[in-house]
Design a protein around this motif. Structure first.
Motif, PDB file in Angstrom:
ATOM      1  N   LYS A 115       6.897   5.384   7.975  1.00 50.41           N
ATOM      2  CA  LYS A 115       7.101   4.082   7.344  1.00 50.41           C
ATOM      3  C   LYS A 115       8.039   4.288   6.171  1.00 50.41           C
ATOM      4  N   GLY A 116       8.861   3.294   5.893  1.00 55.03           N
ATOM      5  CA  GLY A 116       9.745   3.387   4.741  1.00 55.03           C
ATOM      6  C   GLY A 116       9.997   2.032   4.113  1.00 55.03           C
ATOM      7  N   LEU A 117      10.121   2.035   2.807  1.00 53.46           N
ATOM      8  CA  LEU A 117      10.408   0.814   2.066  1.00 53.46           C
ATOM      9  C   LEU A 117      11.570   1.086   1.118  1.00 53.46           C
ATOM     10  N   MET A 118      12.660   0.362   1.323  1.00 56.00           N
ATOM     11  CA  MET A 118      13.803   0.450   0.426  1.00 56.00           C
ATOM     12  C   MET A 118      13.866  -0.822  -0.398  1.00 56.00           C
TER      13      MET A 118
ATOM     14  N   GLU B 196       0.829  -1.214   0.000  1.00 56.07           N
ATOM     15  CA  GLU B 196       0.000   0.000   0.000  1.00 56.07           C
ATOM     16  C   GLU B 196       0.860   1.260   0.000  1.00 56.07           C
ATOM     17  N   LEU B 197       1.999   1.212   0.673  1.00 56.48           N
ATOM     18  CA  LEU B 197       2.919   2.342   0.677  1.00 56.48           C
ATOM     19  C   LEU B 197       3.362   2.660  -0.757  1.00 56.48           C
ATOM     20  N   VAL B 198       3.697   1.639  -1.517  1.00 58.32           N
ATOM     21  CA  VAL B 198       4.105   1.818  -2.912  1.00 58.32           C
ATOM     22  C   VAL B 198       2.939   2.348  -3.744  1.00 58.32           C
TER      23      VAL B 198
ATOM     24  N   ASN C  17      13.808  -3.816   2.249  1.00 56.92           N
ATOM     25  CA  ASN C  17      13.702  -3.639   3.691  1.00 56.92           C
ATOM     26  C   ASN C  17      12.535  -2.697   3.970  1.00 56.92           C
ATOM     27  N   TYR C  18      11.616  -3.148   4.826  1.00 61.37           N
ATOM     28  CA  TYR C  18      10.467  -2.332   5.219  1.00 61.37           C
ATOM     29  C   TYR C  18      10.656  -1.934   6.675  1.00 61.37           C
ATOM     30  N   TYR C  19      10.501  -0.629   6.932  1.00 66.73           N
ATOM     31  CA  TYR C  19      10.693  -0.106   8.278  1.00 66.73           C
ATOM     32  C   TYR C  19       9.395   0.501   8.773  1.00 66.73           C
TER      33      TYR C  19
END
Length: 146
Positions: free
Chosen positions: A77-80, A11-13, A126-128
């Motif tokens: 929230k962060g997604l790398m 969902e973040l993407v 990596n999801y934070y």
């Protein structure tokens, strides 16, 4: 990674308007640029548009290694995602990303020789969220709907 966390990351993407795209310059240093998040094929493949003569396109031609980062600065929230970029100049990819208004940057439209697409393919990520990092391989997202 739990299904709930995979759904959050997906969902973040999907909700991202921009992504931070990193490349490696000719001196071996990482560089980063905010780019419009225009199209995604699930969690693995992400597309961006730029000028073929841009610094970013030149860097990816020299070294395709890359990372992209999506974030929600409200919920922290962060997604790398880490992988590689292919610089695409074929009509299929150019039409895939073409948007109304691009004529301002590419006067000849989809046929403009200076218009290209950066196709990022993730290998791992990596999801934070909530002070916890969740590292994963992209195969973990095979069951998440695109």
């Amino acid at each position: 990674m739990t299904n709930e966390l995979k759904k959050e990351a997906y969902e973040l993407v999907q909700n991202a308007k921009i992504a931070y795209v990193s490349s490696v310059n000719s001196d071996g240093f990482p560089t980063i640029k905010a780019m419009l998040a225009l199209h995604h094929d699930g969690m693995t493949t992400h597309y961006f548009s730029t000028h073929l003569t841009s610094r970013r396109a030149a860097q990816f031609k020299q070294n395709p290694k890359a990372s992209i980062y999506f974030c929600d600065d409200v919920e922290f929230k962060g997604l790398m995602l880490t992988g590689t970029v292919e610089v695409c100049t074929d009509r299929y990819h150019k039409e895939l990303l073409w948007r109304e208004g691009f004529e301002m940057y590419y006067p000849k439209g989809v046929e403009d020789d200076n218009y290209c697409v950066l196709k990022f393919t993730a290998e791992y990520g990596n999801y934070y969220h909530k002070l916890v990092n969740h590292s994963f391989g992209m195969e973990e997202f095979n069951d998440v709907e695109a």
